[in-house]
Design an enzyme around this catalytic site. Sequence first.
Site, mmCIF file in Angstrom:
data_model
loop_
_atom_site.group_PDB
_atom_site.id
_atom_site.type_symbol
_atom_site.label_atom_id
_atom_site.label_comp_id
_atom_site.label_asym_id
_atom_site.label_seq_id
_atom_site.Cartn_x
_atom_site.Cartn_y
_atom_site.Cartn_z
ATOM 1 N N ASP A 8 0.861 -1.185 0.000
ATOM 2 C CA ASP A 8 0.000 0.000 0.000
ATOM 3 C C ASP A 8 0.901 1.240 0.000
ATOM 4 O O ASP A 8 2.129 1.123 -0.158
ATOM 5 C CB ASP A 8 -1.001 -0.028 1.180
ATOM 6 C CG ASP A 8 -0.354 0.257 2.529
ATOM 7 O OD1 ASP A 8 0.897 0.327 2.600
ATOM 8 O OD2 ASP A 8 -1.092 0.415 3.517
ATOM 9 N N HIS A 9 0.303 2.417 0.183
ATOM 10 C CA HIS A 9 1.093 3.649 0.145
ATOM 11 C C HIS A 9 2.133 3.696 1.267
ATOM 12 O O HIS A 9 3.131 4.393 1.147
ATOM 13 C CB HIS A 9 0.156 4.866 0.247
ATOM 14 C CG HIS A 9 -0.702 4.847 1.476
ATOM 15 N ND1 HIS A 9 -1.788 3.994 1.610
ATOM 16 C CD2 HIS A 9 -0.626 5.529 2.642
ATOM 17 C CE1 HIS A 9 -2.344 4.168 2.796
ATOM 18 N NE2 HIS A 9 -1.656 5.102 3.445
ATOM 19 N N CYS A 25 3.277 -3.056 4.026
ATOM 20 C CA CYS A 25 2.494 -1.858 4.363
ATOM 21 C C CYS A 25 3.276 -1.094 5.423
ATOM 22 O O CYS A 25 4.477 -1.337 5.587
ATOM 23 C CB CYS A 25 1.062 -2.213 4.795
ATOM 24 S SG CYS A 25 0.898 -3.213 6.278
ATOM 25 N N GLY A 26 2.641 -0.173 6.122
ATOM 26 C CA GLY A 26 3.385 0.625 7.092
ATOM 27 C C GLY A 26 3.966 -0.221 8.205
ATOM 28 O O GLY A 26 5.157 -0.170 8.500
ATOM 29 N N THR A 27 3.110 -1.017 8.835
ATOM 30 C CA THR A 27 3.560 -1.885 9.930
ATOM 31 C C THR A 27 3.682 -3.350 9.522
ATOM 32 O O THR A 27 4.307 -4.138 10.234
ATOM 33 C CB THR A 27 2.535 -1.850 11.086
ATOM 34 O OG1 THR A 27 1.271 -2.306 10.557
ATOM 35 C CG2 THR A 27 2.394 -0.449 11.656
ATOM 36 N N GLY A 28 3.015 -3.738 8.454
ATOM 37 C CA GLY A 28 2.919 -5.148 8.058
ATOM 38 C C GLY A 28 1.736 -5.845 8.712
ATOM 39 O O GLY A 28 1.374 -6.959 8.330
ATOM 40 N N ILE A 29 1.126 -5.192 9.683
ATOM 41 C CA ILE A 29 0.059 -5.867 10.452
ATOM 42 C C ILE A 29 -1.208 -6.066 9.611
ATOM 43 O O ILE A 29 -1.742 -7.180 9.530
ATOM 44 C CB ILE A 29 -0.260 -5.075 11.741
ATOM 45 C CG1 ILE A 29 0.959 -5.083 12.669
ATOM 46 C CG2 ILE A 29 -1.471 -5.674 12.449
ATOM 47 C CD1 ILE A 29 0.841 -4.143 13.869
ATOM 48 N N GLY A 30 -1.673 -5.009 8.984
ATOM 49 C CA GLY A 30 -2.903 -5.134 8.194
ATOM 50 C C GLY A 30 -2.743 -6.126 7.053
ATOM 51 O O GLY A 30 -3.646 -6.941 6.797
ATOM 52 N N MET A 31 -1.608 -6.065 6.374
ATOM 53 C CA MET A 31 -1.363 -6.989 5.255
ATOM 54 C C MET A 31 -1.366 -8.439 5.743
ATOM 55 O O MET A 31 -1.926 -9.324 5.087
ATOM 56 C CB MET A 31 -0.020 -6.686 4.595
ATOM 57 C CG MET A 31 -0.019 -5.448 3.715
ATOM 58 S SD MET A 31 -1.080 -5.619 2.272
ATOM 59 C CE MET A 31 -0.420 -4.293 1.240
ATOM 60 N N ARG A 42 8.638 -32.716 11.978
ATOM 61 C CA ARG A 42 7.563 -32.374 12.931
ATOM 62 C C ARG A 42 6.839 -31.089 12.533
ATOM 63 O O ARG A 42 5.656 -30.905 12.840
ATOM 64 C CB ARG A 42 8.119 -32.252 14.354
ATOM 65 C CG ARG A 42 9.058 -31.085 14.573
ATOM 66 C CD ARG A 42 9.720 -31.140 15.949
ATOM 67 N NE ARG A 42 10.501 -29.948 16.259
ATOM 68 C CZ ARG A 42 11.716 -29.683 15.776
ATOM 69 N NH1 ARG A 42 12.286 -30.521 14.936
ATOM 70 N NH2 ARG A 42 12.363 -28.596 16.131
ATOM 71 N N HIS A 43 7.550 -30.224 11.822
ATOM 72 C CA HIS A 43 6.929 -28.960 11.406
ATOM 73 C C HIS A 43 5.870 -29.192 10.324
ATOM 74 O O HIS A 43 4.897 -28.454 10.238
ATOM 75 C CB HIS A 43 7.993 -27.980 10.912
ATOM 76 C CG HIS A 43 9.047 -27.707 11.941
ATOM 77 N ND1 HIS A 43 8.764 -27.111 13.148
ATOM 78 C CD2 HIS A 43 10.370 -28.012 11.963
ATOM 79 C CE1 HIS A 43 9.870 -27.023 13.866
ATOM 80 N NE2 HIS A 43 10.865 -27.574 13.174
ATOM 81 N N HIS A 87 10.305 -23.405 9.933
ATOM 82 C CA HIS A 87 9.303 -24.016 10.810
ATOM 83 C C HIS A 87 7.876 -23.888 10.283
ATOM 84 O O HIS A 87 7.048 -24.757 10.546
ATOM 85 C CB HIS A 87 9.349 -23.374 12.201
ATOM 86 C CG HIS A 87 10.541 -23.797 13.009
ATOM 87 N ND1 HIS A 87 10.626 -23.631 14.375
ATOM 88 C CD2 HIS A 87 11.709 -24.385 12.626
ATOM 89 C CE1 HIS A 87 11.790 -24.095 14.808
ATOM 90 N NE2 HIS A 87 12.473 -24.547 13.761
HETATM 91 C C1 RB5 Z 1 -1.619 3.072 6.375
HETATM 92 O O1 RB5 Z 1 -1.554 4.295 7.006
HETATM 93 C C2 RB5 Z 1 -1.348 1.963 7.382
HETATM 94 O O2 RB5 Z 1 -2.425 1.810 8.223
HETATM 95 C C3 RB5 Z 1 -1.019 0.672 6.669
HETATM 96 O O3 RB5 Z 1 0.077 0.850 5.831
HETATM 97 C C4 RB5 Z 1 -0.669 -0.502 7.554
HETATM 98 O O4 RB5 Z 1 0.322 -0.169 8.467
HETATM 99 C C5 RB5 Z 1 -1.793 -1.235 8.143
HETATM 100 O O5 RB5 Z 1 -1.654 -2.192 8.887
#
Ligand code: RB5
Length: 155
Positions: free
Chosen positions: A8-9, A65-71, A132-133, A98
């Site tokens: 994303d951006h 993405c910014g944090t990788g969490i949403g992706m 095992r993995h 693993h």
């Molecule tokens: C975008 O601002 C941000 O929320 C996105 O890149 C990402 O970090 C979401 O998890």
Amino acid sequence: MKLALGADHGGFVLKSSILGVLSDMGIEVEDFGCNSSESVDYPDFAEKVSRGVSEGRFERGILICGTGIGMSMAANKFPNVRAALCHNLYTARLSREHNDANILVMGERVIGSGLAKEMVRVWLETPFDGGRHARRVEKIRAFDHGFEKGCRQDC
Ligand code: RB5
């Protein structure tokens, strides 16, 4: 190896900076965007990459993405996808050994591009340990089928 790439951006700058590593390694890359700082919705790009991996059109994927969490949250909704949010070389290597991760997820606002390039190389070069993995990964795979049937117990 065919690899699907998306961001994303919040991740498009890091996405551009890992293209050279992928090319040096001879990886065939399909870049699903995005390609600017214009605000977009990360699930749209997670979907393009994850659907391709889920359906077997790509062996591997990389999402940023910014944090990788949403992706990573979005990618792991797709059957057969094992997306690993990694922050260093240790997690990148172990996600392959693993967990047989087939999508690497990184956060542009969390790690530097030098580290990210090295993580990509390690992640692509590290084989799955199996043993095992493999049994544990099979148990994850079984969740796909149970959840698809709407069954959350005794599947
Ligand atoms: C975008 O601002 C941000 O929320 C996105 O890149 C990402 O970090 C979401 O998890």
